[in-house]
Design a protein around this motif. Structure first.
Motif, PDB file in Angstrom:
ATOM      1  N   ASP A 115       0.782  -1.513  -0.041  1.00 53.57           N
ATOM      2  CA  ASP A 115      -0.534   0.304   0.234  1.00 53.57           C
ATOM      3  C   ASP A 115       0.990   1.289   0.176  1.00 53.57           C
ATOM      4  O   ASP A 115       1.059   1.567   1.206  1.00 53.57           O
ATOM      5  CB  ASP A 115      -1.101  -0.094   1.148  1.00 53.57           C
TER       6      ASP A 115
ATOM      7  N   SER B  42      -3.819   0.168  -3.742  1.00 51.79           N
ATOM      8  CA  SER B  42      -3.686  -1.224  -4.068  1.00 51.79           C
ATOM      9  C   SER B  42      -5.012  -1.520  -3.910  1.00 51.79           C
ATOM     10  O   SER B  42      -5.514  -2.293  -4.195  1.00 51.79           O
ATOM     11  CB  SER B  42      -3.111  -1.477  -2.294  1.00 51.79           C
ATOM     12  N   TYR B  43      -5.564  -1.083  -3.251  1.00 44.22           N
ATOM     13  CA  TYR B  43      -7.396  -1.426  -3.191  1.00 44.22           C
ATOM     14  C   TYR B  43      -7.923  -1.891  -4.476  1.00 44.22           C
ATOM     15  O   TYR B  43      -8.454  -3.068  -4.815  1.00 44.22           O
ATOM     16  CB  TYR B  43      -7.907  -0.790  -2.198  1.00 44.22           C
TER      17      TYR B  43
ATOM     18  N   THR C  53      -3.401  -6.048   1.756  1.00 44.15           N
ATOM     19  CA  THR C  53      -2.144  -5.054   1.167  1.00 44.15           C
ATOM     20  C   THR C  53      -0.535  -6.255   2.146  1.00 44.15           C
ATOM     21  O   THR C  53      -1.308  -6.818   3.622  1.00 44.15           O
ATOM     22  CB  THR C  53      -2.371  -4.636   1.657  1.00 44.15           C
TER      23      THR C  53
ATOM     24  N   THR D  22      -1.022  -1.770   4.677  1.00 42.19           N
ATOM     25  CA  THR D  22      -2.082  -0.849   4.686  1.00 42.19           C
ATOM     26  C   THR D  22      -1.974   0.651   5.000  1.00 42.19           C
ATOM     27  O   THR D  22      -1.416   0.021   6.678  1.00 42.19           O
ATOM     28  CB  THR D  22      -3.642  -0.891   5.031  1.00 42.19           C
TER      29      THR D  22
ATOM     30  N   LEU E  92     -12.066   2.828   5.086  1.00 46.03           N
ATOM     31  CA  LEU E  92     -10.501   1.418   5.781  1.00 46.03           C
ATOM     32  C   LEU E  92     -11.761   0.261   5.428  1.00 46.03           C
ATOM     33  O   LEU E  92     -11.372  -1.039   4.521  1.00 46.03           O
ATOM     34  CB  LEU E  92      -9.318   1.870   6.006  1.00 46.03           C
TER      35      LEU E  92
END
Length: 312
Positions: free
Chosen positions: A45, A63-64, A81, A84, A94
């Motif tokens: 992340d 990342s997401y 991740t 994160t 989140l």
């Protein structure tokens, strides 16, 4: 939930591959990992490439968004991740991101989280960095909000850094989503892991592992938790060559600050080292990246074939 064999993808700079085709190479690695026995695929992340891996302007995917796309390109591997940066997102948001990933992947998401550390990203993108202590205050408050939301309960919390007022989190496909902390801090990270986490990914020099494992167990015992209920893994930089000549070439590319976390050799040689030095130290699972050549077809499969017997 347990990560026994994870494949981390930290590098998105592939020679000869234009940006519009970059994600095809990421998908190929994830599918190769899934087919060769890895149980988890992980991404960093970050917004800039990390020192020691490449230049800050090198390619780095959010990342997401990337994990959501990988969820539709895979069918079995867990997705997470490693890990994160808590400072980059509001905690309730989140929790929503991870839960959405769990829905998209039909129950394969893990929340990996840590306090955040890469100061330049914070400075350049406008995120508050704060002091070391402040970042851990924020992480504790964030977990206080995130944990109930991942368990299907509304979160209400009024803190110094964050606020939630009955924050709900629907839809959901599992009763709870696993939480993994990443780091090595014995006083702060390990205590938070004992309180909140299902999994602890320890990031340290390999010589420190036996001590870190012992302290993590102690942190669990201090609050009356059975240490066996907190799974562990270790992040490895894999400098794996298909030939002895390639191994020699890779030896000169190990970043100075990663030399005590890098494992060099053929897939079989690296497997032997990990059996003795990582699993032998009391760690449950291995997360490995192949920064220099993981994008090359066949490399991930060869590493998977060598490592899978160690954790089966």
């Amino acid at each position: 939930m347990s990560i026994r064999l994870g494949y981390q993808i930290p590098n998105f700079t592939y020679p000869g591959v234009p940006d519009e085709d970059l994600f095809d190479t990421v998908i190929a690695q994830a599918r190769e990992a899934e087919a060769s026995g890895f149980d988890t695929v992980l991404v960093m992340d970050h917004f800039y490439q990390l020192p020691g891996i490449g230049a800050p302007e090198n390619a780095m995917l959010e990342s997401y968004t990337a994990l959501g796309a990988l969820a539709t390109a895979t069918s079995r591997v867990q997705l997470s991740t490693l890990v994160t940066g808590n400072t980059y997102r509001n905690p309730a948001l989140l929790a929503k991101c991870v839960t959405t990933l769990d829905v998209v992947s039909k129950g394969r998401a893990i929340l990996g989280i840590g306090a955040g550390w890469f100061e330049r990203e914070h400075h350049d993108l406008g995120f508050e960095f704060g002091t070391f202590g402040q970042r851990f205050e924020r992480l504790e408050e964030a977990l206080t909000i995130i944990e109930p939301m991942l368990r299907g309960e509304p979160a209400t919390f009024e803190g110094k850094w964050y606020t939630a007022r009955g924050a709900m989190n629907n839809p959901r496909v599992r009763p709870d989503i696993p939480i993994m902390l990443g780091g090595s801090g014995e006083q702060k990270t390990f205590r938070l892991a004992a309180r909140f986490a299902d999994h602890m990914n320890i990031i340290c020099d390999v010589e420190q592992l036996p001590h870190k494992v012992a302290v993590l167990r102690q942190r669990c015992e201090e609050i009356g938790r059975d240490p066996a209920t907190l799974a562990t893994s270790f992040l490895v930089m894999g400098m794996v060559g298909e030939t002895e000549q390639e191994v020699k070439e890779l030896a000169g590319t190990i970043p100075e600050d990663r030399r005590n976390r890098a494992f060099l050799g053929t897939a079989e040689q690296v497997a032997e080292q990990l059996q003795e030095r990582v699993l032998g130290a009391g760690i449950d699972g291995i997360c490995i990246n192949l920064i220099r050549n993981g994008h090359r077809p066949g490399v991930v499969a060869a590493v998977g074939a060598a490592l899978k017997p160690l954790v089966s």
